[in-house]
Design an enzyme around this catalytic site. Structure first.
Site, PDB file in Angstrom:
ATOM      1  N   ARG A 120       0.931  -1.345   0.029  1.00 52.90           N
ATOM      2  CA  ARG A 120       0.048  -0.073  -0.128  1.00 52.90           C
ATOM      3  C   ARG A 120       0.885   1.083  -0.042  1.00 52.90           C
ATOM      4  O   ARG A 120       0.349   2.434   0.444  1.00 52.90           O
ATOM      5  CB  ARG A 120      -0.985   0.140   1.032  1.00 52.90           C
ATOM      6  CG  ARG A 120      -2.006  -1.266   1.230  1.00 52.90           C
ATOM      7  CD  ARG A 120      -3.036  -0.653   1.936  1.00 52.90           C
ATOM      8  NE  ARG A 120      -4.419  -1.597   1.881  1.00 52.90           N
ATOM      9  CZ  ARG A 120      -4.510  -2.588   2.481  1.00 52.90           C
ATOM     10  NH1 ARG A 120      -3.831  -2.646   3.967  1.00 52.90           N
ATOM     11  NH2 ARG A 120      -5.580  -3.323   2.432  1.00 52.90           N
ATOM     12  N   LYS A 142       3.601  11.538 -11.478  1.00 52.89           N
ATOM     13  CA  LYS A 142       2.654  10.813 -12.139  1.00 52.89           C
ATOM     14  C   LYS A 142       3.489   9.232 -12.402  1.00 52.89           C
ATOM     15  O   LYS A 142       4.536   9.344 -13.162  1.00 52.89           O
ATOM     16  CB  LYS A 142       2.275  11.326 -13.659  1.00 52.89           C
ATOM     17  CG  LYS A 142       1.202  12.618 -13.435  1.00 52.89           C
ATOM     18  CD  LYS A 142       1.201  13.473 -14.349  1.00 52.89           C
ATOM     19  CE  LYS A 142       0.539  12.709 -15.683  1.00 52.89           C
ATOM     20  NZ  LYS A 142       0.223  13.663 -16.877  1.00 52.89           N
ATOM     21  N   GLU A 184      10.680  17.421 -25.093  1.00 44.70           N
ATOM     22  CA  GLU A 184      10.149  17.723 -23.736  1.00 44.70           C
ATOM     23  C   GLU A 184      10.722  19.231 -23.265  1.00 44.70           C
ATOM     24  O   GLU A 184       9.911  19.899 -22.836  1.00 44.70           O
ATOM     25  CB  GLU A 184      10.006  16.916 -22.644  1.00 44.70           C
ATOM     26  CG  GLU A 184       9.168  15.395 -23.032  1.00 44.70           C
ATOM     27  CD  GLU A 184       7.753  15.745 -22.847  1.00 44.70           C
ATOM     28  OE1 GLU A 184       7.324  16.898 -22.443  1.00 44.70           O
ATOM     29  OE2 GLU A 184       6.979  14.868 -22.854  1.00 44.70           O
ATOM     30  N   LYS A 226       8.380  22.620 -14.378  1.00 42.02           N
ATOM     31  CA  LYS A 226       7.636  21.496 -14.023  1.00 42.02           C
ATOM     32  C   LYS A 226       7.333  21.468 -12.717  1.00 42.02           C
ATOM     33  O   LYS A 226       6.163  21.431 -12.379  1.00 42.02           O
ATOM     34  CB  LYS A 226       8.399  20.298 -14.604  1.00 42.02           C
ATOM     35  CG  LYS A 226       7.532  18.782 -14.128  1.00 42.02           C
ATOM     36  CD  LYS A 226       6.551  18.705 -15.153  1.00 42.02           C
ATOM     37  CE  LYS A 226       5.930  17.281 -14.991  1.00 42.02           C
ATOM     38  NZ  LYS A 226       6.592  16.196 -15.228  1.00 42.02           N
ATOM     39  N   GLU A 236      -3.363  17.403 -11.668  1.00 42.27           N
ATOM     40  CA  GLU A 236      -3.862  17.773 -13.180  1.00 42.27           C
ATOM     41  C   GLU A 236      -5.217  18.152 -13.265  1.00 42.27           C
ATOM     42  O   GLU A 236      -5.973  17.579 -13.921  1.00 42.27           O
ATOM     43  CB  GLU A 236      -3.569  16.527 -14.173  1.00 42.27           C
ATOM     44  CG  GLU A 236      -3.367  16.780 -15.335  1.00 42.27           C
ATOM     45  CD  GLU A 236      -2.698  15.761 -16.249  1.00 42.27           C
ATOM     46  OE1 GLU A 236      -1.890  15.892 -16.719  1.00 42.27           O
ATOM     47  OE2 GLU A 236      -3.212  14.530 -16.223  1.00 42.27           O
ATOM     48  N   ARG A 240      -1.822  22.100 -14.529  1.00 44.44           N
ATOM     49  CA  ARG A 240      -1.102  21.176 -14.871  1.00 44.44           C
ATOM     50  C   ARG A 240      -1.118  20.487 -16.441  1.00 44.44           C
ATOM     51  O   ARG A 240      -0.466  20.158 -17.116  1.00 44.44           O
ATOM     52  CB  ARG A 240      -0.868  20.019 -13.933  1.00 44.44           C
ATOM     53  CG  ARG A 240       0.246  18.968 -14.086  1.00 44.44           C
ATOM     54  CD  ARG A 240       0.433  17.970 -13.032  1.00 44.44           C
ATOM     55  NE  ARG A 240       1.352  16.949 -13.274  1.00 44.44           N
ATOM     56  CZ  ARG A 240       1.797  16.199 -12.233  1.00 44.44           C
ATOM     57  NH1 ARG A 240       1.575  16.293 -11.139  1.00 44.44           N
ATOM     58  NH2 ARG A 240       2.892  15.421 -12.474  1.00 44.44           N
ATOM     59  N   ASN A 244       0.652  19.071 -21.265  1.00 47.80           N
ATOM     60  CA  ASN A 244       0.283  18.073 -22.208  1.00 47.80           C
ATOM     61  C   ASN A 244       0.299  18.804 -23.311  1.00 47.80           C
ATOM     62  O   ASN A 244      -0.138  18.156 -24.485  1.00 47.80           O
ATOM     63  CB  ASN A 244      -1.295  17.556 -21.956  1.00 47.80           C
ATOM     64  CG  ASN A 244      -1.193  16.684 -20.612  1.00 47.80           C
ATOM     65  OD1 ASN A 244      -0.392  15.882 -20.112  1.00 47.80           O
ATOM     66  ND2 ASN A 244      -2.380  16.838 -19.867  1.00 47.80           N
ATOM     67  N   HIS A 247       0.732  16.599 -26.682  1.00 44.71           N
ATOM     68  CA  HIS A 247       0.628  15.116 -26.121  1.00 44.71           C
ATOM     69  C   HIS A 247      -0.755  14.540 -26.786  1.00 44.71           C
ATOM     70  O   HIS A 247      -0.981  13.293 -26.749  1.00 44.71           O
ATOM     71  CB  HIS A 247       0.628  15.016 -24.732  1.00 44.71           C
ATOM     72  CG  HIS A 247       2.142  15.015 -24.146  1.00 44.71           C
ATOM     73  ND1 HIS A 247       2.558  16.255 -24.482  1.00 44.71           N
ATOM     74  CD2 HIS A 247       2.929  14.184 -23.376  1.00 44.71           C
ATOM     75  CE1 HIS A 247       3.986  16.054 -23.778  1.00 44.71           C
ATOM     76  NE2 HIS A 247       4.099  14.783 -23.232  1.00 44.71           N
ATOM     77  N   HIS A 251       0.469  11.153 -28.139  1.00 42.20           N
ATOM     78  CA  HIS A 251       0.137  10.073 -27.542  1.00 42.20           C
ATOM     79  C   HIS A 251      -0.529   8.993 -28.502  1.00 42.20           C
ATOM     80  O   HIS A 251      -0.339   7.873 -28.791  1.00 42.20           O
ATOM     81  CB  HIS A 251      -0.832  10.228 -26.327  1.00 42.20           C
ATOM     82  CG  HIS A 251       0.206  10.400 -24.877  1.00 42.20           C
ATOM     83  ND1 HIS A 251      -0.559  10.911 -23.917  1.00 42.20           N
ATOM     84  CD2 HIS A 251       1.373  10.265 -25.122  1.00 42.20           C
ATOM     85  CE1 HIS A 251       0.613  10.894 -22.687  1.00 42.20           C
ATOM     86  NE2 HIS A 251       1.623  10.536 -23.582  1.00 42.20           N
ATOM     87  N   HIS A 263       8.820   8.543 -27.447  1.00 42.94           N
ATOM     88  CA  HIS A 263       7.950   9.301 -26.990  1.00 42.94           C
ATOM     89  C   HIS A 263       8.149  10.787 -27.291  1.00 42.94           C
ATOM     90  O   HIS A 263       7.213  11.725 -28.040  1.00 42.94           O
ATOM     91  CB  HIS A 263       7.796   9.253 -25.454  1.00 42.94           C
ATOM     92  CG  HIS A 263       6.845  10.359 -24.717  1.00 42.94           C
ATOM     93  ND1 HIS A 263       5.545  10.110 -24.897  1.00 42.94           N
ATOM     94  CD2 HIS A 263       7.126  11.280 -23.981  1.00 42.94           C
ATOM     95  CE1 HIS A 263       5.049  11.077 -24.223  1.00 42.94           C
ATOM     96  NE2 HIS A 263       5.899  12.021 -23.632  1.00 42.94           N
TER      97      HIS A 263
END
Length: 359
Positions: A120, A142, A184, A226, A236, A240, A244, A247, A251, A263
């Site tokens: 956990r 993330k 990026e 960032k 997000e 945030r 993207n 993206h 993506h 990527h």
């Protein structure tokens, strides 16, 4: 050593920027991590970075267990996570244990997800070795894996205890990986720091010459950008989303191409799509679009994709985890480079024309 902080209350953590691994043990002590250390890396990074990193731990008096996963985005799945779980169970770890992600974005995402879910939640540390990971994925918490053809569809927000960036680790990268990572870096400049974009544009040759001062400045500025965004919007919810940029289309291309493109290469294509879409909406002028195109091409990034399947890319965008109410959201530049806004676009023809324009 450069030190930055990501301020998230009780989940706050430092980012250390160095040109070697020598201070990694000191950083473990500063974070008051006392449990067993397990380094997770991939088969590529293991050849070039793992031994030097482990020796730095050992010189500080630490023993480190190592688990190596197969390299590649196609291994970023629940099967790999399950193998990590089995290894950790075999070690008999408790909740004080620390997982250390040594590698690029795939290793960081998988290791962070394993840490978030094993017992956990146990501690983890990011040691990013690719420019892509150093500039983006290692900061912000993330973590996750791909599933059933959708990228990062299973995951969590789970912050590391610290991030340790050795800028010289990128010297072992293939040139294509270095080029992809710069996508990026360019993105960060385009979304909120025009001067940083111009710095990258001017210093492309020094980046490929591994100028330490330039690499450290880039790492520091990337992490500052960032980190500041994550501090304001950790999960997000709104701001945030600007991260993207490139993206939404990128993506989708990455998935449709079955991860044959890196990527960062897909983000480059996605940024060009976003720029062209913004130009069609008269949000930005053609001169700015051409300027960014020239920067990306000088880096060696793709701005066109021959034979792009417009219908498949369009349909794949609707599988994005960030989609809301079956409506596509794009981060688009406006007015000038260095500023973006989030736009919901319902014009199917515009979107498909934009994708086709990348062909």
């Amino acid at each position: 050593m450069i030190k930055l902080n990501v301020d998230l209350g009780e989940r706050s953590y430092p980012i250390y920027i160095k040109n070697d691994y020598k201070d990694i043990g000191k950083c473990i002590q500063n974070a008051r991590l006392t449990g067993r250390l397990v380094l997770v890396t991939d088969s590529n990074v293991d050849k070039y970075q793992a031994q030097e990193c482990i020796e730095a731990f050992e010189e500080s008096g630490y023993t480190v267990d190592k688990f190596v996963i197969p390299a590649g985005e196609n291994n970023k799945n629940l099967d790999t996570v399950q193998n990590i779980y089995k290894y950790l169970l075999g070690l008999g770890l408790d909740r004080n244990a620390v997982l250390i992600a040594l590698g690029g974005g795939v290793v960081g995402d998988i290791t962070g997800f394993a840490a978030a879910t094993f017992l956990r939640g146990i501690n983890y540390v990011q040691i990013p070795t690719s420019l892509l990971a150093q500039s983006d994925s290692s900061v912000g918490g993330k973590v996750g894996v791909d599933f059933e053809g959708s990228k990062n569809i299973i995951g969590a927000f789970y912050q590391p205890r610290f991030v340790y960036i050795n800028v010289n680790s990128i010297k072992t990268l293939p040139k294509r990986e270095l080029q992809a990572g710069l996508a990026e870096v360019v993105k960060h400049g385009l979304i909120c720091d025009k001067e940083f974009y111009e710095y990258i544009d001017y210093n492309v040759h020094k980046i490929f010459d591994f100028d330490e001062a330039v690499l450290q400045y880039i790492a520091k500025t990337n992490c500052s950008i960032k980190g500041s965004v994550v501090q304001k919007d950790e999960r997000e919810g709104d701001l945030r989303a600007i991260l993207n940029f490139g993206h939404t289309i990128g993506h989708a291309i990455e998935t449709v191409m079955e991860f044959k493109l890196l990527h960062g290469e897909c983000v480059s294509l996605g940024m060009m799509g976003a720029l062209r879409m913004a130009q069609s909406l008269e949000m930005i002028d053609e001169e700015s679009v051409i300027r960014v195109k020239n920067t990306l091409e000088r880096i060696g990034l793709p701005t066109k994709l021959e034979g792009i399947d417009v219908e498949r890319v369009y349909r794949q965008m609707f599988h994005d985890k960030k989609i809301k109410g079956s409506r596509l959201t794009f981060i688009l530049p406006r007015k000038n480079l260095g500023e973006v806004i989030r736009c919901t676009i319902d014009d199917e023809d515009l979107i498909k024309r934009t994708i086709a324009g990348l062909g």
